[in-house]
Design an enzyme around this catalytic site. Structure first.
Site, PDB file in Angstrom:
ATOM      1  CD  GLU A   1      40.460   8.028  14.749  1.00  0.00           C
ATOM      2  OE1 GLU A   1      39.917   7.177  14.017  1.00  0.00           O
ATOM      3  OE2 GLU A   1      40.061   9.198  14.827  1.00  0.00           O
TER       4      GLU A   1
ATOM      5  NE  ARG B   1      31.823  12.229   9.788  1.00  0.00           N
ATOM      6  CZ  ARG B   1      32.927  11.988  10.482  1.00  0.00           C
ATOM      7  NH1 ARG B   1      33.136  10.801  11.007  1.00  0.00           N
ATOM      8  NH2 ARG B   1      33.816  12.939  10.678  1.00  0.00           N
TER       9      ARG B   1
ATOM     10  NE  ARG C   1      33.757  13.051  14.672  1.00  0.00           N
ATOM     11  CZ  ARG C   1      34.130  13.571  15.829  1.00  0.00           C
ATOM     12  NH1 ARG C   1      33.243  13.821  16.771  1.00  0.00           N
ATOM     13  NH2 ARG C   1      35.390  13.846  16.049  1.00  0.00           N
TER      14      ARG C   1
END
Length: 176
Positions: free
Chosen positions: A75, A109, A67
């Site tokens: 999004e 992540r 990330r």
């Protein structure tokens, strides 16, 4: 004094041990190939580090989900979401990147800054208007300057009608 010496040693040992195992103490930097782009701020990278088994092991090499730090992109279902993903893909897909890890998020992540050919990918996305500075996590004042310039010049998402420029963190909150 002799009684304090072992206590001092134990205290020092515990501090060093905590620093070694704390998720906030590591800043792993490595080179990897981008093998997938999930959205405008998340990629999958494959290292040359060999592995035998495990959830991050793909074809005998270690794969990480990364990330991008300090930024947030629309999004997938938001206006400009697919264009942000394409902008990131154009910069890094199939390329060798430097991953400078700063943290691990609650989803496991790596949170990192990416560099390709000496360019800071996170900043390039903000400059092009493909990403917002993620105010909650931002540390670099330079990113705010890049965002301001993109907004003034109506680059990327800043060219959308104002009603369509909803920061992703607000959009996600409203969808819950």
């Amino acid at each position: 004094m002799r009684i304090l010496a072992p206590a001092k040693f134990l205290y020092s040992f515990l501090i060093v041990l905590f620093a070694l195992v704390s998720p906030y103490s590591f800043a792993e930097n490595f080179m990897a190939k981008v093998v997938g782009v999930s959205d405008g701020d998340t990629v999958n990278v494959l290292t040359d580090k060999p592995c035998n088994s495990g959830k991050n092991c793909k074809s005998g090499k270690i794969q990480y989900r990364v990330r991008l730090a300090e930024i947030d992109t629309p999004e997938k279902k938001q206006p400009y979401g697919s264009r942000s993903k394409q902008a990131l893909s154009d910069l890094v897909f199939g390329r060798l990147v430097k991953v400078d890890t700063v943290d691990t998020d609650r989803y496991g992540r790596l949170v990192a800054n990416l560099y390709v050919d000496g360019k800071w990918v996170n900043a390039e996305l903000v400059k092009s208007g493909s990403a917002w500075v993620y105010r909650q996590y931002a540390k670099s004042p330079l990113l705010f300057e890049f965002e301001k310039d993109a907004r003034i010049n109506k680059r990327g998402l800043w060219g959308l009608p104002e009603a369509d420029r909803i920061p992703p963190w607000e959009w996600r909150r409203n969808k819950k």
